[in-house]
Design an enzyme around this catalytic site. Structure first.
Site, mmCIF file in Angstrom:
data_model
loop_
_atom_site.group_PDB
_atom_site.id
_atom_site.type_symbol
_atom_site.label_atom_id
_atom_site.label_comp_id
_atom_site.label_asym_id
_atom_site.label_seq_id
_atom_site.Cartn_x
_atom_site.Cartn_y
_atom_site.Cartn_z
ATOM 1 N N CYS A 1 0.801 -1.226 0.000
ATOM 2 C CA CYS A 1 0.000 0.000 0.000
ATOM 3 C C CYS A 1 0.836 1.279 0.000
ATOM 4 O O CYS A 1 0.319 2.355 -0.305
ATOM 5 C CB CYS A 1 -0.946 0.003 1.197
ATOM 6 S SG CYS A 1 -2.005 -1.453 1.279
ATOM 7 N N HIS B 1 -3.010 6.869 2.279
ATOM 8 C CA HIS B 1 -3.470 5.583 1.779
ATOM 9 C C HIS B 1 -4.907 5.358 2.216
ATOM 10 O O HIS B 1 -5.250 5.523 3.393
ATOM 11 C CB HIS B 1 -2.573 4.456 2.295
ATOM 12 C CG HIS B 1 -3.172 3.101 2.093
ATOM 13 N ND1 HIS B 1 -3.656 2.676 0.879
ATOM 14 C CD2 HIS B 1 -3.386 2.070 2.963
ATOM 15 C CE1 HIS B 1 -4.138 1.456 1.000
ATOM 16 N NE2 HIS B 1 -3.990 1.064 2.258
ATOM 17 N N ASN C 1 -10.216 -0.210 -0.602
ATOM 18 C CA ASN C 1 -8.760 -0.235 -0.479
ATOM 19 C C ASN C 1 -8.173 -0.791 -1.765
ATOM 20 O O ASN C 1 -8.295 -1.982 -2.053
ATOM 21 C CB ASN C 1 -8.371 -1.102 0.721
ATOM 22 C CG ASN C 1 -6.869 -1.145 0.960
ATOM 23 O OD1 ASN C 1 -6.069 -0.800 0.084
ATOM 24 N ND2 ASN C 1 -6.472 -1.584 2.142
#
Length: 314
Positions: free
Chosen positions: A113, A240, A270
């Site tokens: 990520c 993020h 996500n």
């Protein structure tokens, strides 16, 4: 020493949208359960005929068009991804082939990520050192390829997509990408994992939440200090997009009281390495961030790795 700047951005998401109600038909969950815990309402899902490099190439093509450049103007392609199925050719090489590039250097970076912000720093360093002239930096992940759709704790989180930036040299210090702050917490490698055969995404959500809420604000303030920016002067904060319960409070804890805060996790879920450039490109496209304004980018996730820098809006 020459600095670098982001000249243009692009993003891409697959057409198929999966809602919380759709997921409730697959596993024991509900729209209320998902939104109250992570804030996600929808996510985009790529089909079996849409590999990671295709998502990346779409975003890269849009970034090139926005910059008014041709594929041949790029001599470095960096793709941040942790979900490419094949090892070789790497995703960056496949993107270069899709775009018809001549002979760029091509590299993949797997920092999960935090991949895009690591790749952006790598491009910045390469151009400053004279090893490249102009780079395409892409974050692209197809998280649905590594998802266990019977696990309600993880399948509700993920989406697919890509975001891209054209990075080039500049002599304008006010437009330049700021110094990176990066690092990791190796002993927390277990907190976010894509392991096994076939590979499957798993995480210890509470561990990540505690780390992000306790450690990230101080790290983000260090990023600002390295660029000579006080958090109050930030026009935007793009973290993020892991969980709305992490993203929303952190801007205030950083001190970015005047900033537009990216909340793309609500619509996209996500998307791992794609999340930062995807959210940033959307904010710019909608005109929510003025050109030249300072924005904090900060990626964090697997390993537990992190990287952040201040950029100026193209």
């Amino acid at each position: 020493m020459t600095g670098t700047r982001i000249a243009a951005l692009g993003h891409y998401q697959p057409a198929k949208v999966l809602t919380n109600d759709d997921l409730a038909a697959l596993v024991d969950t509900s729209d209320e359960w998902i939104t109250s815990r992570v804030g996600i309402r929808t996510r985009h899902i790529a089909g079996p005929e849409e590999p990671v490099d295709e998502l990346a190439a779409h975003a890269a093509g849009k970034a090139l068009a926005a910059a008014g450049l041709a594929a041949g103007d790029i001599d470095l392609v960096l793709v941040a991804t942790s979900t490419a199925i094949d090892r070789s050719p790497n995703t960056a090489a496949r993107v270069a082939a899709r775009l018809g590039m001549a002979s760029p250097a091509t590299m993949d970076l797997n920092v999960v990520c935090a991949g895009f912000t690591h790749a952006l720093a790598t491009a910045d360093h390469a151009i400053r050192a004279g090893a490249a002239r102009r780079a395409l930096v892409i974050g692209a992940d197809k998280m649905t390829d590594v998802t266990d759709w019977t696990d309600r704790t993880t399948c509700v989180l993920v989406g697919d997509g890509a975001g891209a930036a054209v990075v080039e040299a500049t002599d304008d210090d006010d437009a330049a990408i700021g110094p990176v702050l990066w690092g990791s917490v190796p002993e927390m490698g277990h907190a976010v994992r894509i392991e096994g055969t076939p590979p499957r995404f798993a995480q210890e959500g509470q561990s990540v939440y505690r780390w992000a809420t306790h450690q990230l604000p101080a790290l983000a303030r260090q990023v600002c200090a390295r660029s000579g920016i006080v958090p109050e002067d930030l026009a935007g904060v793009v973290l993020h997009q892991a969980n709305l319960r992490i993203v929303e409070p952190l801007a205030a804890r950083i001190g970015a009281v005047n900033a537009v805060v990216a909340r793309d996790v609500v619509d996209s879920g996500n998307t791992s390495a794609a999340s930062v450039p995807l959210a940033l490109a959307k904010l710019v496209e909608r005109g929510e961030l003025p050109s030249g304004a300072p924005v904090l980018l900060f990626g964090f996730g697997g390993n537990l790795s992190y990287a952040g820098q201040i950029i100026r809006v193209p």
